[in-house]
Write an enzyme that holds these catalytic residues in place. Structure first.
Site, mmCIF file in Angstrom:
data_model
loop_
_atom_site.group_PDB
_atom_site.id
_atom_site.type_symbol
_atom_site.label_atom_id
_atom_site.label_comp_id
_atom_site.label_asym_id
_atom_site.label_seq_id
_atom_site.Cartn_x
_atom_site.Cartn_y
_atom_site.Cartn_z
ATOM 1 N N CYS A 4 8.885 -13.649 -10.551
ATOM 2 C CA CYS A 4 9.640 -12.407 -10.433
ATOM 3 C C CYS A 4 10.846 -12.610 -9.525
ATOM 4 O O CYS A 4 10.711 -13.110 -8.407
ATOM 5 C CB CYS A 4 8.733 -11.317 -9.861
ATOM 6 N N CYS A 10 10.776 -7.831 -2.191
ATOM 7 C CA CYS A 10 9.818 -6.746 -2.404
ATOM 8 C C CYS A 10 8.559 -6.970 -1.579
ATOM 9 O O CYS A 10 8.125 -6.093 -0.837
ATOM 10 C CB CYS A 10 9.504 -6.646 -3.891
ATOM 11 N N CYS A 13 3.946 -8.557 -4.261
ATOM 12 C CA CYS A 13 3.118 -9.581 -4.900
ATOM 13 C C CYS A 13 3.067 -10.812 -4.015
ATOM 14 O O CYS A 13 3.832 -11.756 -4.209
ATOM 15 C CB CYS A 13 3.711 -9.997 -6.234
ATOM 16 N N CYS A 86 9.586 -4.406 -13.360
ATOM 17 C CA CYS A 86 8.570 -5.068 -12.544
ATOM 18 C C CYS A 86 7.530 -5.674 -13.468
ATOM 19 O O CYS A 86 7.093 -5.029 -14.428
ATOM 20 C CB CYS A 86 7.940 -4.026 -11.624
ATOM 21 N N GLN A 210 -7.834 4.803 -11.581
ATOM 22 C CA GLN A 210 -7.647 3.359 -11.415
ATOM 23 C C GLN A 210 -6.380 2.914 -12.145
ATOM 24 O O GLN A 210 -6.104 3.392 -13.250
ATOM 25 C CB GLN A 210 -8.848 2.613 -11.994
ATOM 26 N N TYR A 239 -17.055 9.986 -3.577
ATOM 27 C CA TYR A 239 -15.636 9.623 -3.675
ATOM 28 C C TYR A 239 -15.302 9.524 -5.172
ATOM 29 O O TYR A 239 -14.806 8.505 -5.647
ATOM 30 C CB TYR A 239 -15.343 8.298 -2.977
ATOM 31 N N GLU A 260 -15.829 14.843 -3.836
ATOM 32 C CA GLU A 260 -14.460 14.320 -3.736
ATOM 33 C C GLU A 260 -13.639 15.259 -2.855
ATOM 34 O O GLU A 260 -13.786 16.478 -2.914
ATOM 35 C CB GLU A 260 -13.891 14.223 -5.159
ATOM 36 N N ASP A 308 -17.544 4.890 -3.866
ATOM 37 C CA ASP A 308 -16.276 4.224 -4.222
ATOM 38 C C ASP A 308 -15.186 4.728 -3.277
ATOM 39 O O ASP A 308 -14.261 5.414 -3.693
ATOM 40 C CB ASP A 308 -15.956 4.583 -5.688
ATOM 41 N N CYS A 335 -12.208 -1.440 -2.946
ATOM 42 C CA CYS A 335 -10.933 -2.120 -3.230
ATOM 43 C C CYS A 335 -10.464 -2.877 -1.991
ATOM 44 O O CYS A 335 -9.316 -3.309 -1.931
ATOM 45 C CB CYS A 335 -9.886 -1.105 -3.695
#
Ligand code: SAH
Length: 379
Positions: A4, A10, A13, A86, A210, A239, A260, A308, A335
């Site tokens: 990229c 940026c 990544c 992107c 997601q 969650y 939630e 989650d 995550c």
């Protein structure tokens, strides 16, 4: 050469310099280091095509030498790096963003400037239903008057008939926060609907969903397998966002309870259960820890708890209430491996054993890893 051209500026990544296989090895090694001491870590599941996987695109707008440009916030600052396309984003986004830039220039709609507080258009959010193909565009603006609103909307829709709904969101704060609380529908329903695991889900601008639908479907399949439901269990989906995990599990459960914090997401969740004709699920709009403490105080029991939480992980309040409800299985979806490891340490010293952990590479080229862990109660 990096894949990229914007990568250095940026910073989003951070694994740009590694071939995809090596990115996976790196993530696997990190997981083994953090989670290996708790139990078995399976081989990370990568993507066949590791580009253009994001179905949620967030662009920031600004003026540069009198020109309207858009891009992303630099990972380490509030500066905007100009980006035309992107490699992670769904390919529907770049042409729409290019049109928004052109229309802003021709209709004299100024991008917002964080320093001076002047200008109108702050951000654009694009969400695409991976299966449905529906596209939502959210124009995030200041409180000011939307000059030439009708012509802007008509022209954008004329050039992009693929847009199914267009929303104006008002963000009056002077921070880089992406969305504000107030939204007005400019065209269509104000949300998109997508299909996941064979079911239908409505997604509003402010609800979590997601970002990588291909990996999400595989992850939820694993979540279902880990739950081992037989049809009678009391299941908690903590969650829960728009209810995706609980709704997918409901057909095989006795009863599902979702909790939630974001009320837009809860509204979507209730509607999603109805749309899929699922009757054995209830949703509560509350802090997950508070809610679980309430349930534990009432001496309620659960057989399976899905949790989650966001990146910051869960809390002791949540986990101690969860443990006191004595579920046979806790399925933790995370995550952020660091907070996952912290929480596993707590749970494994309070009667649970980690049986199996698997990571799904939801975020190729970035360092983020999505992991699911099955924990069972020790007799
Ligand atoms: N399970 C969902 C959402 C996971 S993202 C899915 O797979 O799509 C994490 C969710 O936790 C977000 O929807 C966020 O709004 C919610 N959240 C964050 N803090 C919370 C809290 N203290 N209590 C309950 N929910 C919370």
């Amino acid at each position: 050469m990096l894949p990229c051209p914007y990568a250095k500026k940026c910073g989003g990544c951070s694994l740009q310099n590694l071939p995809y296989e090596e990115q996976l090895h790196l993530k696997q090694a990190k997981l083994i280091k953090l989670l290996g001491r708790f139990g078995r870590v399976e081989e990370i599941i990568g993507m066949e095509d590791s580009t253009h996987y994001r179905n949620k695109i967030q662009a920031a707008f600004r003026s540069k030498s009198g020109k309207v440009v858009s891009g992303v916030y630099q990972s380490t600052s509030r500066r905007i790096v100009e980006v035309e396309s992107c490699m992670l984003e769904d390919e529907c986004a770049a042409p729409i963003l290019a049109t928004v830039r052109k229309l802003c220039a021709s209709m004299k709609i100024r991008p917002y400037d964080l320093e001076s507080g002047q200008g109108f258009l702050r951000h654009v959010l694009i969400r695409k239903g991976f299966v449905s193909g529906q596209i939502m565009v959210v124009l995030v603006t200041t409180k000011g008057k939307f000059r030439s609103e009708r012509s802007f909307v008509n022209e954008l829709l004329r050039r992009h008939p693929e847009i199914t709904t267009l929303v104006r969101n008002i963000n009056p704060t002077d921070t880089a926060l992406f969305l504000g609380n107030e939204s007005h529908i400019l065209h269509g329903e104000g949300y998109i609907t997508d299909r996941l695991c064979g079911l239908e889900f409505r997604i509003s601008p402010r609800s979590f969903y997601q970002v990588n639908p291909i990996q999400t479907e595989i992850l939820y399949g694993k979540a279902k397998e880990f739950a081992g439901l037989t049809g009678s269990e009391v299941v908690i989906d903590a969650y829960c966002g728009i209810g995706t995990i609980g709704i997918t599990a409901a057909a095989k459960a006795g009863e599902v309870i979702g909790v939630e914090l974001n009320n837009d997401a809860v509204r979507d969740a209730i509607r999603n259960a109805k749309a899929n004709d699922i009757k054995n699920i209830r949703f509560y709009n509350n802090d997950a820890g508070e809610f679980m403490r309430g349930m534990a105080e009432q001496r309620e029991k659960a057989d399976v708890i899905f949790m989650d939480p966001p990146r910051t992980g869960s809390t002791e309040a949540f986990m101690s209430a969860a443990v006191s409800m004595s579920p046979g299985r806790i399925i933790y979806i995370s995550c952020e491996p660091e907070t996952l490891a912290r929480d596993l340490k707590w749970l494994t010293s309070h009667g649970y054993k980690a049986r199996e952990a698997v990571a799904y590479d939801m975020f190729p080229f970035t360092e983020n890893v999505e992991t699911i862990v099955l924990m069972t109660k020790q007799s």
